[in-house]
Every structure is written in C-alpha cells, then in structure tokens.
Design an enzyme around this catalytic site. Structure first.
Site, mmCIF file in Angstrom:
data_model
loop_
_atom_site.group_PDB
_atom_site.id
_atom_site.type_symbol
_atom_site.label_atom_id
_atom_site.label_comp_id
_atom_site.label_asym_id
_atom_site.label_seq_id
_atom_site.Cartn_x
_atom_site.Cartn_y
_atom_site.Cartn_z
ATOM 1 N N TYR A 47 0.849 -1.203 0.000
ATOM 2 C CA TYR A 47 0.000 0.000 0.000
ATOM 3 C C TYR A 47 0.874 1.239 0.000
ATOM 4 O O TYR A 47 1.886 1.284 0.710
ATOM 5 C CB TYR A 47 -0.898 0.020 1.245
ATOM 6 C CG TYR A 47 -2.327 -0.342 0.928
ATOM 7 C CD1 TYR A 47 -3.022 0.344 -0.074
ATOM 8 C CD2 TYR A 47 -2.984 -1.352 1.622
ATOM 9 C CE1 TYR A 47 -4.333 0.014 -0.364
ATOM 10 C CE2 TYR A 47 -4.296 -1.681 1.320
ATOM 11 C CZ TYR A 47 -4.974 -0.994 0.322
ATOM 12 O OH TYR A 47 -6.257 -1.320 0.027
ATOM 13 N N GLU A 80 -0.617 4.879 -0.579
ATOM 14 C CA GLU A 80 -1.403 6.080 -0.894
ATOM 15 C C GLU A 80 -0.534 7.328 -0.827
ATOM 16 O O GLU A 80 0.246 7.496 0.122
ATOM 17 C CB GLU A 80 -2.564 6.255 0.099
ATOM 18 C CG GLU A 80 -3.805 5.502 -0.301
ATOM 19 C CD GLU A 80 -3.885 4.159 0.393
ATOM 20 O OE1 GLU A 80 -2.817 3.579 0.680
ATOM 21 O OE2 GLU A 80 -5.019 3.699 0.622
ATOM 22 N N ASP A 105 -7.199 13.189 -25.345
ATOM 23 C CA ASP A 105 -7.158 11.783 -24.941
ATOM 24 C C ASP A 105 -6.470 11.007 -26.071
ATOM 25 O O ASP A 105 -7.068 10.753 -27.118
ATOM 26 C CB ASP A 105 -8.590 11.279 -24.714
ATOM 27 C CG ASP A 105 -8.626 9.807 -24.300
ATOM 28 O OD1 ASP A 105 -7.606 9.113 -24.453
ATOM 29 O OD2 ASP A 105 -9.698 9.366 -23.840
ATOM 30 N N THR A 124 -4.102 5.713 -22.083
ATOM 31 C CA THR A 124 -3.898 4.391 -21.518
ATOM 32 C C THR A 124 -2.478 3.972 -21.883
ATOM 33 O O THR A 124 -1.838 4.569 -22.754
ATOM 34 C CB THR A 124 -4.898 3.368 -22.090
ATOM 35 O OG1 THR A 124 -4.899 3.487 -23.508
ATOM 36 C CG2 THR A 124 -6.296 3.599 -21.555
ATOM 37 N N LYS A 137 -2.229 0.225 -25.215
ATOM 38 C CA LYS A 137 -2.643 0.097 -26.623
ATOM 39 C C LYS A 137 -1.381 0.180 -27.499
ATOM 40 O O LYS A 137 -0.521 -0.684 -27.372
ATOM 41 C CB LYS A 137 -3.694 1.165 -26.945
ATOM 42 C CG LYS A 137 -4.961 1.005 -26.086
ATOM 43 C CD LYS A 137 -6.064 1.936 -26.506
ATOM 44 C CE LYS A 137 -7.354 1.655 -25.752
ATOM 45 N NZ LYS A 137 -7.500 2.441 -24.518
ATOM 46 N N ARG A 147 -2.023 -2.919 -18.825
ATOM 47 C CA ARG A 147 -3.238 -2.124 -18.682
ATOM 48 C C ARG A 147 -2.963 -1.061 -17.622
ATOM 49 O O ARG A 147 -2.403 -1.346 -16.562
ATOM 50 C CB ARG A 147 -4.415 -2.982 -18.239
ATOM 51 C CG ARG A 147 -4.605 -4.221 -19.075
ATOM 52 C CD ARG A 147 -5.952 -4.836 -18.861
ATOM 53 N NE ARG A 147 -6.940 -4.053 -19.557
ATOM 54 C CZ ARG A 147 -7.127 -4.109 -20.877
ATOM 55 N NH1 ARG A 147 -6.414 -4.926 -21.629
ATOM 56 N NH2 ARG A 147 -8.023 -3.351 -21.448
HETATM 57 N N1 DSN Z 1 -12.035 -0.202 -24.866
HETATM 58 C C1 DSN Z 1 -11.210 0.792 -25.519
HETATM 59 C C2 DSN Z 1 -11.082 0.512 -26.973
HETATM 60 O O1 DSN Z 1 -11.244 -0.627 -27.359
HETATM 61 O O2 DSN Z 1 -10.800 1.410 -27.743
HETATM 62 C C3 DSN Z 1 -11.674 2.155 -25.258
HETATM 63 O O3 DSN Z 1 -11.826 2.339 -23.898
#
Ligand code: DSN
Length: 427
Positions: free
Chosen positions: A50, A52, A195, A221, A224, A230
C-alpha cells in the site's frame, strides 16, 4: 510453477487464452502483446504494497522502493512525451479522464466531447456515463465523410460555452489536428483535454503529432499502441505539484489539481506492480526500435486498408493514417455482429463497431473496427497484410459457411506459427 497445482481451473483458462492469443490474428486495435519483461514486472511483489500518496509524500511507511519505481515511471513518461508533470497512478483510461474532470470542473459544468457512436469514448460525455450525468454534456459528431469537423465543434462550443473540450477517439482512422482543437477551446476560454489513448505509441514514434504544449491535459492508456500493461497516465505542464495543498483551478495549478483528483479525490492505493510494468514499457518505448515499430504499424494498416478497398469494402473516411480502420459493411449485406462472429470462427479477432450516422444499434451495428498494433508486434509486415486482407474478404463473403471459416482458421494457424508469441510461457 505453483498456479496449476493450486488452481488448475484458472491455470487451464489462462493456458487456453494463451493458445488463443498465439494461434489467432489479434486485430482489435486497442490490444497489443506486452514484452516478457513487462509481464514479469506486472506479476511482481509490487502488488503487495500500500502506498497512498506520491513519492516522498505517502500515507504509509515502507514506501522507499515503490517511490523509486514510481519516480522512474514518472520521469520516463515526462521525457518521452515532453511534459513537466506525469501522474502514473490512474488504474485505467476511464479513471484518468474522470480525474481530469474532477480536477477542472464542478458538477453541472459543461463539457464537450465526441459522441461514442462517431468514434469518441464513453467518458467523453456519453449521457449514461459519469461524464454525461454529473456534467452538462455537449456531444459533437463527425462530418458526413467521417472526418473530425472542427467548424461544427466551434459552432457548438460558441453556443454552449463548455469549460472543458475533449478531443481524442477510440475509432478514428485519421490524424487529429491538435492546433484546431486548441482553437475551439480558446474561442470559449475552455481547458483542452487530449485523450491520446489509441495513438500514444504513434506519438512516441513520430507517426502522429503530439498535443504536448498544446492541450492543457493529456490522458492516455498505457496498453494500446504504447504496448505496456493495462493502466493509464495523465500528462500536463504547470507549477510543480504540491499534492498536500489545496490550490485554485488555474492552468498553472493543473499538476496539483490532477494529483489531488487521483488521491484523495478518486483512488486509494496505487497498483505498484502496474506502475513497475508501466516504467518498463516506457523504457522500451524510448528505444530506437520502438520508432520502427510505430512506423510499421502504420505501414501495415495502410497496406491492409488498400487490400480491403480493392475488395470493395467501404472504409470510414476512405482509408487510414494511423493504426486502425473502421469498415462499413452495409454494401456487403452483413452486420458488424455477424462479421465479428465469422471472423472469430476464422481465427481473426476484431470488434463490431458503429459507423458515423449509424442506422442500426450499437449491439448490432453496421461496421467492424480493426487494426495492426498486435500483428506488428508479432513481426508481421505488408506481405502478411495482403494475405490477411484476402482472408477477411473470404470470411465475410462466406459468413455462414462454417467449413470455409474453419479452413481459413487452419491457414491462420499456419501463419501465426511462423511468428511465435511467448514461446516459453505456460501457466
Ligand atoms: N475499450 C477501448 C477501446 O477498445 O478502444 C476504449 O476504452
């Protein structure tokens, strides 16, 4: 090896998922395959702790080593994206976007974002999402040809005076013009949130322009095109963060506002194993070969798009400049759901997707979305895209012929065997 002894059911499911990933063509454009080093960090003892707070300002003892890890991740993120502040704690992209709203807006303030069904995201103001329920949401759509319509955005902004303009997409195949987005936000004195979740890796490789220095806040994120675990990050510029102090809402204070929005605002203990894996992925993304990787993602997407166009598929906006394409299947007399199923039986994983001005429903829309980040990670090039494009055509043309689909699946397996994935992994 402990898992298969302690929990054979989970072990078996993971082994089946591993085989699915190894033997199929993963073409959901938001998915990728992380390196074994990232997997190792993600499966580490970081999960036990932990912590925080932030490095040097924690609410728990024993944080000296997780401080090192979080500082490595923050410093690498700042260097890679050219900003002076990075928060690497958001558990996911949704949390990163919600934190940005929590940092900059009061409940009931107006925000403006791209409608999900035109390629935006739930957290860009969809009425059933937190962002559309707790704020007054104005949704913009694309132009009839599927491209971003900055003039229409400007008119909407002038009419509704949003305090936050969100630009970014989950199903948009073209380059985003951040200066135009800035112009829309500036016309009404709004903050601009970029974003970049889908294109973060392409920004690093120079295949998509960066909003750094243009947008007030950048969310992304990490799993990707960036090819990490993730997770998510919030990137910005401003005065050094003072997360223990309350500050006014202003551009200069954005680093503190963001840090305070994550904790104590929205989240508790950071996921230190995830932070460690993000740090590793950012180190990998800073290597020269990552640039080659990004260039090849785009070359592969363009090659695949031209095969599909040649075969009579209708691509939203006519093609792609990035890692993905959205295919409108109306002229093929197959729905997105039917195509997703047929391709899945053929060993090709894509997702059904709405097209701009969708006449059907999101549960059974007119299109599919597919892309090349994961195939490129496996080492595939334009020659493979040519073959894969013809399999996609065959599978969609024979969507209800299970024998045909099974025979494509065998060819897919022959191809994927030539591009090994996690050859030594087992659970
Ligand atoms: N689930 C993501 C995507 O597939 O683009 C977006 O949050």
């Amino acid at each position: 090896m402990h898992l298969n002894k302690i929990d054979p059911e989970v072990s078996q499911a993971l082994n089946r998922e591993l085989a699915r990933e190894q033997e199929g063509l993963e073409m959901i454009p938001s998915e990728n395959f992380v390196s074994e080093a990232v997997l190792e960090a993600l499966g580490s003892i970081g999960t036990n702790k932990y912590s925080e707070g932030y490095p040097g300002a924690r609410y728990y003892g024993g944080c000296e080593w997780v401080d090192v890890i979080e500082n490595l991740a923050r410093d690498r993120a700042k260097a890679l994206f050219g900003v002076n502040h990075a928060n690497v704690q958001p558990a996911s992209g949704c949390a990163a976007n919600i934190a940005t709203m929590f940092a900059l807006l009061e409940p009931g303030d107006t925000l403006m974002g791209m409608n999900l069904f035109f390629g935006g995201h739930m957290t860009h103001g969809l009425p059933v999402n937190f962002s559309g329920r707790y704020y007054k949401s104005v949704q913009y759509t694309s132009a009839p040809d599927g491209t971003m319509d900055f003039e229409a955005m400007l008119s909407l902004a002038l009419e509704h005076k949003p305090k936050l303009v969100i630009v970014g997409a989950t199903a948009y195949p073209r380059i985003i013009d951040w200066q135009k987005a800035r112009g829309v936000a500036d016309a009404v004195g709004a903050f601009l949130l970029a974003d970049v979740s889908h294109v973060a890796g392409l920004i690093v490789s120079g295949d998509h322009p960066s909003p750094a220095g243009i947008a007030d806040v950048i969310t992304t994120t990490t799993h990707k095109t960036l090819r990490g675990p993730r997770g998510a990050m919030i990137l910005c510029n401003g005065n050094p963060s003072t997360p223990l102090k309350k500050v006014d809402v202003s551009r200069e204070n954005i680093p503190t506002l963001i840090d305070r929005a994550i904790i104590p605002g929205l989240q508790g203990g950071p996921h230190n194993h995830q932070t460690a894996a993000i740090a590793v992925a950012l180190k990998e993304a800073a290597q020269p070969d990552f640039k080659e990787y990004g260039h090849q993602i785009v070359k592969n997407a363009k090659a695949l798009a031209s095969v599909l166009v040649r075969q009579g598929f209708e691509l939203v906006t006519g093609g792609t400049d990035n890692h993905l394409m959205v295919v409108n299947l109306t002229n093929k007399n197959v729905s997105g759901k039917q195509a997703e199923r047929a391709l899945s039986l053929a060993g090709i994983t894509v997702n059904k997707n709405t097209v701009p001005f969708e006449p059907r429903t999101p549960f059974d829309p007119s299109g599919i979305r597919l892309g090349t980040p994961a195939l490129t990670t496996r080492g595939m090039h334009e020659a493979e895209m040519e073959t894969i494009g013809s399999w996609i055509d065959e599978a969609i043309t024979h969507a209800s012929d299970e024998t045909k689909l099974a025979s494509i699946k065998m060819s897919v397996k022959e191809m994927t065997d030539r591009f090994p994935l996690y050859p030594n992994l087992t659970y």
